[in-house]
Write a protein that holds these residues in place. Structure first.
Motif, PDB file in Angstrom:
ATOM      1  N   UNK A  74      38.202  37.960  50.379  1.00  0.00           N
ATOM      2  CA  UNK A  74      39.097  36.975  49.783  1.00  0.00           C
ATOM      3  C   UNK A  74      40.203  37.594  48.952  1.00  0.00           C
ATOM      4  N   UNK A  75      40.188  37.288  47.641  1.00  0.00           N
ATOM      5  CA  UNK A  75      41.245  37.775  46.746  1.00  0.00           C
ATOM      6  C   UNK A  75      40.889  39.097  46.082  1.00  0.00           C
ATOM      7  N   UNK A  76      39.883  39.810  46.618  1.00  0.00           N
ATOM      8  CA  UNK A  76      39.422  41.033  45.970  1.00  0.00           C
ATOM      9  C   UNK A  76      40.509  42.105  45.962  1.00  0.00           C
ATOM     10  N   UNK A  77      40.417  42.958  44.952  1.00  0.00           N
ATOM     11  CA  UNK A  77      41.369  44.057  44.762  1.00  0.00           C
ATOM     12  C   UNK A  77      40.589  45.366  44.720  1.00  0.00           C
ATOM     13  N   UNK A  78      41.041  46.407  45.413  1.00  0.00           N
ATOM     14  CA  UNK A  78      40.356  47.697  45.295  1.00  0.00           C
ATOM     15  C   UNK A  78      40.546  48.252  43.891  1.00  0.00           C
ATOM     16  N   UNK A  79      39.458  48.759  43.310  1.00  0.00           N
ATOM     17  CA  UNK A  79      39.498  49.249  41.928  1.00  0.00           C
ATOM     18  C   UNK A  79      38.976  50.683  41.876  1.00  0.00           C
ATOM     19  N   UNK A  80      39.772  51.550  41.272  1.00  0.00           N
ATOM     20  CA  UNK A  80      39.351  52.930  41.045  1.00  0.00           C
ATOM     21  C   UNK A  80      38.515  52.990  39.780  1.00  0.00           C
ATOM     22  N   UNK A 127      39.087  60.664  44.572  1.00  0.00           N
ATOM     23  CA  UNK A 127      38.291  60.480  45.783  1.00  0.00           C
ATOM     24  C   UNK A 127      38.304  58.999  46.159  1.00  0.00           C
ATOM     25  N   UNK A 128      38.897  58.692  47.306  1.00  0.00           N
ATOM     26  CA  UNK A 128      38.995  57.299  47.751  1.00  0.00           C
ATOM     27  C   UNK A 128      37.963  56.950  48.820  1.00  0.00           C
ATOM     28  N   UNK A 129      36.961  57.819  49.019  1.00  0.00           N
ATOM     29  CA  UNK A 129      35.988  57.586  50.089  1.00  0.00           C
ATOM     30  C   UNK A 129      35.069  56.409  49.800  1.00  0.00           C
ATOM     31  N   UNK A 130      34.871  56.065  48.535  1.00  0.00           N
ATOM     32  CA  UNK A 130      33.995  54.950  48.180  1.00  0.00           C
ATOM     33  C   UNK A 130      34.628  54.165  47.034  1.00  0.00           C
ATOM     34  N   UNK A 131      35.295  53.087  47.384  1.00  0.00           N
ATOM     35  CA  UNK A 131      36.013  52.271  46.413  1.00  0.00           C
ATOM     36  C   UNK A 131      35.419  50.869  46.387  1.00  0.00           C
ATOM     37  N   UNK A 132      35.204  50.342  45.200  1.00  0.00           N
ATOM     38  CA  UNK A 132      34.696  48.981  45.081  1.00  0.00           C
ATOM     39  C   UNK A 132      35.827  47.965  45.108  1.00  0.00           C
ATOM     40  N   UNK A 133      35.529  46.773  45.621  1.00  0.00           N
ATOM     41  CA  UNK A 133      36.501  45.675  45.683  1.00  0.00           C
ATOM     42  C   UNK A 133      36.044  44.577  44.731  1.00  0.00           C
ATOM     43  N   UNK A 134      36.936  44.200  43.801  1.00  0.00           N
ATOM     44  CA  UNK A 134      36.562  43.271  42.738  1.00  0.00           C
ATOM     45  C   UNK A 134      37.295  41.940  42.924  1.00  0.00           C
ATOM     46  N   UNK A 135      36.548  40.872  42.896  1.00  0.00           N
ATOM     47  CA  UNK A 135      37.121  39.525  43.039  1.00  0.00           C
ATOM     48  C   UNK A 135      37.346  38.903  41.669  1.00  0.00           C
ATOM     49  N   UNK A 136      38.305  37.984  41.609  1.00  0.00           N
ATOM     50  CA  UNK A 136      38.526  37.201  40.406  1.00  0.00           C
ATOM     51  C   UNK A 136      39.307  37.885  39.311  1.00  0.00           C
ATOM     52  N   UNK A 137      40.017  38.965  39.614  1.00  0.00           N
ATOM     53  CA  UNK A 137      40.807  39.624  38.583  1.00  0.00           C
ATOM     54  C   UNK A 137      42.030  38.779  38.236  1.00  0.00           C
ATOM     55  N   UNK A 180      40.976  45.999  33.667  1.00  0.00           N
ATOM     56  CA  UNK A 180      40.247  44.777  33.322  1.00  0.00           C
ATOM     57  C   UNK A 180      38.744  44.984  33.302  1.00  0.00           C
ATOM     58  N   UNK A 181      38.061  44.139  32.567  1.00  0.00           N
ATOM     59  CA  UNK A 181      36.592  44.141  32.572  1.00  0.00           C
ATOM     60  C   UNK A 181      36.102  43.209  33.672  1.00  0.00           C
ATOM     61  N   UNK A 182      34.985  43.549  34.257  1.00  0.00           N
ATOM     62  CA  UNK A 182      34.387  42.695  35.294  1.00  0.00           C
ATOM     63  C   UNK A 182      32.905  43.023  35.392  1.00  0.00           C
ATOM     64  N   UNK A 183      32.149  42.126  35.967  1.00  0.00           N
ATOM     65  CA  UNK A 183      30.707  42.340  36.094  1.00  0.00           C
ATOM     66  C   UNK A 183      30.386  42.959  37.453  1.00  0.00           C
ATOM     67  N   UNK A 184      29.209  43.547  37.531  1.00  0.00           N
ATOM     68  CA  UNK A 184      28.777  44.170  38.785  1.00  0.00           C
ATOM     69  C   UNK A 184      28.709  43.153  39.918  1.00  0.00           C
ATOM     70  N   UNK A 185      28.440  41.894  39.575  1.00  0.00           N
ATOM     71  CA  UNK A 185      28.351  40.847  40.598  1.00  0.00           C
ATOM     72  C   UNK A 185      29.691  40.582  41.267  1.00  0.00           C
ATOM     73  N   UNK A 186      30.782  40.979  40.604  1.00  0.00           N
ATOM     74  CA  UNK A 186      32.118  40.750  41.165  1.00  0.00           C
ATOM     75  C   UNK A 186      32.561  41.853  42.112  1.00  0.00           C
ATOM     76  N   UNK A 187      31.746  42.909  42.242  1.00  0.00           N
ATOM     77  CA  UNK A 187      32.132  44.073  43.035  1.00  0.00           C
ATOM     78  C   UNK A 187      31.451  44.027  44.402  1.00  0.00           C
ATOM     79  N   UNK A 188      32.221  44.281  45.442  1.00  0.00           N
ATOM     80  CA  UNK A 188      31.672  44.353  46.790  1.00  0.00           C
ATOM     81  C   UNK A 188      32.108  45.655  47.450  1.00  0.00           C
ATOM     82  N   UNK A 189      31.384  46.021  48.479  1.00  0.00           N
ATOM     83  CA  UNK A 189      31.685  47.274  49.186  1.00  0.00           C
ATOM     84  C   UNK A 189      32.903  47.123  50.086  1.00  0.00           C
ATOM     85  N   UNK A 190      33.181  45.890  50.513  1.00  0.00           N
ATOM     86  CA  UNK A 190      34.276  45.641  51.443  1.00  0.00           C
ATOM     87  C   UNK A 190      35.199  44.558  50.881  1.00  0.00           C
ATOM     88  N   UNK A 191      36.454  44.496  51.330  1.00  0.00           N
ATOM     89  CA  UNK A 191      37.382  43.462  50.859  1.00  0.00           C
ATOM     90  C   UNK A 191      36.857  42.059  51.139  1.00  0.00           C
TER      91      UNK A 191
END
Length: 395
Positions: free
Chosen positions: A225-231, A243-253, A212-223
């Motif tokens: 609410x409804x965020x999903x880890x995204x590779x 490498x799973x050492x730094x994964x972003x969490x995206x809300x609203x998918x 899915x497409x998403x904006x940078x504002x939807x990405x957080x460093x930590x989980x």
């Protein structure tokens, strides 16, 4: 690992007190110099320089006039955080932003010890902080000379240098062995799959969709609410690892967003480097439930038992080259189309046991290569620990 070193006899010095910079200049063409070393020829993972350019190749800039000889230390002052320090075993020239350095033994510094001092975390942190310029920061010679550190006696430096150079040489041996094993594995895969007489359409065996497409504002460093880890692309490495050492969490998918599971493969869909388009990854179990970015495909294999077979088919050099060439766009980002991917015929033995046998042969060879890569990783950790124990960690 802790070295528990007794540093009571070590002397606090400034770097400028124990090194000198060579500024000898020549016209490389008229003087017959054959080689030059640019920043791109100096690797960040070690301190031996094994690549160079040929004078007269049309790529050398006008500032490549500073002479170096075997055993001198080359330090690339631009963007010091890249940790580009190296020792050549040949002569040549460098540009003005690469310092040619010698230790001053009579002032207490051993030449063989110097490259490891300049590649230590403590020095690189200092160099990065002191670098000037926003676009291409550079550590000037004055601030470099002011760097202070604790210098061991010469005899201790010799022991440390002997150990660190042994690690360096072993690393180079392992890198060469890894390259040879990977090349042999690729050749074996290509030969083995080419001998399969029957094919199937990839789209008959898999379902593929981009993330899915998403904006940078939807990405957080930590989980949250409804965020999903995204590779993303940074998680899928050029060496084929994830490498799973730094994964972003995206809300609203959307709820329909596909997630990684035991039937999944990940492919790079969009990239500025054509060689990376189509790179395929076998996600580990710990990544189940993750989504992928819009720059990647998540491919679901209809029969999970065939996932590894399809992975190795897609990974073989011929198929990788075919996907790179099929990417749309002539400049900038290239894109691979799902329709094109689905239409590809791949080698397909109808007997499941035959497919299993092929994978068994491939993975027995891959295991040997993986052992070498694991040893390389352990050696890098050991080297970092040694440097931290001797020179201190970044503060």
């Amino acid at each position: 690992m802790s070295l528990s070193l007794d540093k009571s006899t070590w002397k606090r010095v400034r770097l400028g007190e124990v090194i000198r910079r060579s500024r000898t200049q020549v016209d490389p063409v008229s003087s017959g110099v054959e080689r030059y070393v640019a920043g791109g020829h100096v690797d960040s993972e070690g301190v031996m320089i094994e690549r160079w350019g040929r004078v007269g190749d049309g790529q050398m800039g006008s500032t490549f006039r500073y002479v170096f000889n075997p055993g001198q230390v080359l330090f690339v002052s631009a963007r010091p955080y890249l940790r580009k320090v190296g020792v050549p075993d040949f002569s040549g020239v460098v540009a003005d932003k690469t310092y040619v350095l010698d230790a001053i033994p009579e002032n207490g510094l051993l030449q063989e010890f110097l490259p490891f001092l300049l590649s230590s975390e403590a020095f690189i942190e200092y160099a990065t902080a002191e670098a000037t310029g926003s676009m291409n920061p550079r550590l000037l010679w004055g601030p470099m000379q002011r760097y202070e550190f604790d210098l061991p006696p010469l005899e201790e430096q010799r022991c440390f240098a002997d150990l660190l150079w042994a690690v360096e040489r072993h690393q180079l041996t392992l890198v060469a062995e890894d390259g040879a094993l990977r090349a042999a594995l690729a050749q074996f895969c290509s030969h083995r799959f080419a001998s399969v007489p029957t094919t199937r359409r990839l789209g008959e065996l898999t379902a593929t969709r981009s993330g899915p497409s998403f904006s940078a504002a939807d990405v957080s460093e930590f989980p949250q609410g409804d965020s999903v880890p995204v590779l993303g692309i940074p998680n899928t490495k050029p060496d084929g690892s994830i490498d799973l050492s730094s994964v972003g969490y995206v809300s609203g998918l959307p709820q329909s967003t596909a997630k990684v599971d035991g039937a999944s493969l990940i492919l790079i869909r969009t990239n500025g480097n054509r060689d990376r388009i189509g790179n395929v990854y076998l996600p580990p179990t710990v990544a189940h439930g993750y989504a992928v970015s819009a720059f990647q495909f998540l491919m679901k294999v209809f029969d999970p038992a065939d996932r590894k077979y399809i992975y190795w088919v897609l990974r073989q050099p011929g198929m990788q080259a075919k996907m790179s060439e099929a990417a749309s766009g002539t400049t900038g980002l290239g894109n691979l189309a799902v329709r094109w991917l689905n239409e590809q015929d791949i080698p397909w033995p109808e007997d499941p046991n035959a497919r299993t046998a092929i994978i068994g042969l491939i993975e027995s060879q891959a295991a040997a290569a993986d052992l070498v890569r694991a040893e390389l990783s352990a050696l890098a950790t050991f080297r970092s620990s040694l440097l931290a124990g001797i020179f201190g960690s970044a503060k």
